[in-house]
Design a protein around this motif. Structure first.
Motif, short mmCIF file in Angstrom:
data_model
loop_
_atom_site.label_atom_id
_atom_site.label_comp_id
_atom_site.label_asym_id
_atom_site.label_seq_id
_atom_site.Cartn_x
_atom_site.Cartn_y
_atom_site.Cartn_z
N ALA A 170 0.68 -1.25 -0.03
CA ALA A 170 0.15 0.12 0.01
C ALA A 170 0.92 1.23 -0.19
O ALA A 170 0.65 2.09 -0.73
N ALA A 171 2.22 1.26 0.71
CA ALA A 171 2.77 2.27 0.88
C ALA A 171 3.92 2.58 -0.39
O ALA A 171 4.16 3.84 -0.81
N VAL A 172 4.11 1.50 -1.17
CA VAL A 172 4.97 1.43 -2.43
C VAL A 172 4.30 0.87 -3.36
O VAL A 172 4.71 -0.31 -3.73
N PRO A 173 3.12 1.30 -4.01
CA PRO A 173 2.43 0.36 -5.07
C PRO A 173 3.20 0.37 -6.37
O PRO A 173 2.99 -0.41 -7.26
N GLU A 174 4.63 1.04 -6.41
CA GLU A 174 5.43 0.95 -7.57
C GLU A 174 6.66 1.33 -6.96
O GLU A 174 6.89 2.34 -6.54
N ILE A 175 7.62 0.66 -7.75
CA ILE A 175 9.09 1.23 -7.72
C ILE A 175 9.18 1.87 -8.91
O ILE A 175 9.49 1.27 -9.89
N LEU A 176 9.33 3.37 -8.84
CA LEU A 176 9.64 3.88 -9.95
C LEU A 176 11.15 4.57 -10.01
O LEU A 176 11.70 5.14 -9.33
N ILE A 177 11.95 3.90 -11.06
CA ILE A 177 13.37 4.43 -11.22
C ILE A 177 13.17 5.29 -12.24
O ILE A 177 13.20 4.81 -13.52
N LYS A 178 13.99 6.58 -12.21
CA LYS A 178 13.96 7.52 -12.97
C LYS A 178 15.39 7.68 -13.82
O LYS A 178 16.47 7.56 -12.83
N ILE A 179 15.66 7.37 -15.00
CA ILE A 179 16.97 7.12 -15.44
C ILE A 179 17.22 8.46 -16.54
O ILE A 179 16.08 8.73 -17.44
N PRO A 180 18.23 9.24 -16.08
CA PRO A 180 18.30 10.49 -16.72
C PRO A 180 18.97 10.24 -18.37
O PRO A 180 19.35 9.19 -18.69
N LYS A 181 18.72 11.13 -19.13
CA LYS A 181 18.85 11.25 -20.40
C LYS A 181 20.39 11.00 -20.90
O LYS A 181 20.44 10.58 -21.85
N GLU A 182 21.12 11.31 -19.87
CA GLU A 182 22.57 11.18 -20.18
C GLU A 182 22.87 9.61 -20.14
O GLU A 182 24.14 9.23 -20.64
N ALA A 183 22.15 8.72 -19.62
CA ALA A 183 22.47 7.20 -20.03
C ALA A 183 22.27 6.71 -21.30
O ALA A 183 21.65 7.56 -22.22
N GLU A 184 23.17 5.78 -21.84
CA GLU A 184 23.07 5.50 -23.09
C GLU A 184 22.00 4.34 -23.23
O GLU A 184 21.90 3.35 -22.46
N ALA A 185 21.22 4.44 -24.49
CA ALA A 185 20.16 3.62 -24.66
C ALA A 185 20.31 2.06 -24.63
O ALA A 185 19.37 1.40 -23.97
N ASP A 186 21.31 1.79 -25.05
CA ASP A 186 21.40 0.14 -25.03
C ASP A 186 21.66 -0.39 -23.62
O ASP A 186 21.32 -1.20 -23.19
#
Ligand SMILES: [Zn+2]
Length: 269
Positions: A170-186
């Motif tokens: 209930a307190a964490v219905p989702e673990i949202l990991i935000k990845i910045p645009k500086e990371a490489e797509a592959d």
């Protein structure tokens, strides 16, 4: 104007402006400093003040579970010196933890369980609390449940990614990991696929172990019955054959009890 007015934090009493506080579902506020006592992935806007207080206490308690646990590290180089870690218990254990540049400001490392990676369902949680267990679907495909979405800016350029792991809490219905645009797509894609793969590995292992035990029990029962019949026909010791079969059944069962924790959490059995 109300927008710029300061409001007191319900925990420490400090007067805080709009940019450094969050509104809880009980309509009062928690300041950013107090929030750091909790799980960095918790949605405080879904929780009352009492629930947030409980979440803080749990974050402190949970972190101790990581003591002495060996973790393997799956990490993503997110560029600009930032690293995102997905650390999971070695030898197929159920525990994992996630750290990002944002979560490092929090007081406690969050603790999660692979067996809780599924959609939050308040009805199911209610049944579980009332009767101790609820029947549940096993997750079939983690790459459907866990999602990776590229964010686009107004001019349709990459603006980072959002990796979302649904979580039965209930307190964490989702673990949202935000990845910045500086990371490489592959590298981002590989990080995502590896997380899905780790989930699948742990679940298939749990199911296989349980199936193996069930098969062993059926085989043992058939063999014992056959041998008892043979002994009866040949005038052998039927009791001894049955006692042997029973002992074997208990041995198989005891192995099952060891594995039950993980299997029970998966299916509520
Ligand atoms: Zn505060």
């Amino acid at each position: 104007m109300a927008l710029f007015s300061k409001e007191p934090c319900a925990f420490c009493g400090k007067e805080v402006g709009m940019m450094s506080r969050s509104k809880m579902s009980s309509k009062d506020y928690v300041c950013d400093d107090c929030r750091k006592k909790g799980n960095p992935f918790a949605r405080v806007d879904h929780l009352t003040k009492d629930q947030v207080a409980e979440m803080f206490a749990r974050a402190e308690r949970d972190e101790k579970l990581l003591d002495g646990v060996e973790l393997s590290d799956e990490y993503l180089d997110a560029g600009m010196g930032k690293v995102i870690h997905f650390r999971s218990q070695k030898d197929g254990g159920d525990i994992f933890t996630v750290s990002t540049p944002e979560t490092q400001r929090y007081e406690h490392r969050p603790v999660f369980y692979f067996s809780s990676i599924r959609k939050w369902n308040p009805g199911e949680a209610f049944v579980e609390r009332s009767v101790g267990a609820a029947p549940r679907e096993a997750v079939r495909d983690y790459s459907v449940l866990i999602t990776l979405k590229e964010k686009l800016s107004a001019d349709k350029k990459n603006d980072g990614w959002e990796l979302r792991i649904p979580y039965f809490d209930a307190a964490v219905p989702e673990i949202l990991i935000k990845i910045p645009k500086e990371a490489e797509a592959d590298k981002v894609q590989r990080f995502y696929r590896n997380i899905c793969g780790m989930c699948e590995y742990r679940v298939s292992r749990g199911i296989r172990a349980a199936r193996d035990k069930e098969e062993l029990q059926v085989k043992n029962a058939c063999k014992t019955a056959n041998e008892a019949l043979k002994a009866a026909l040949k005038g052998g010791d039927v009791k001894e054959v049955l006692a042997e079969g029973l002992q074997k059944s208990i041995d198989i069962d005891q192995g099952k009890i060891k594995k039950k924790g993980f299997f029970a959490r998966l299916f509520g059995r």
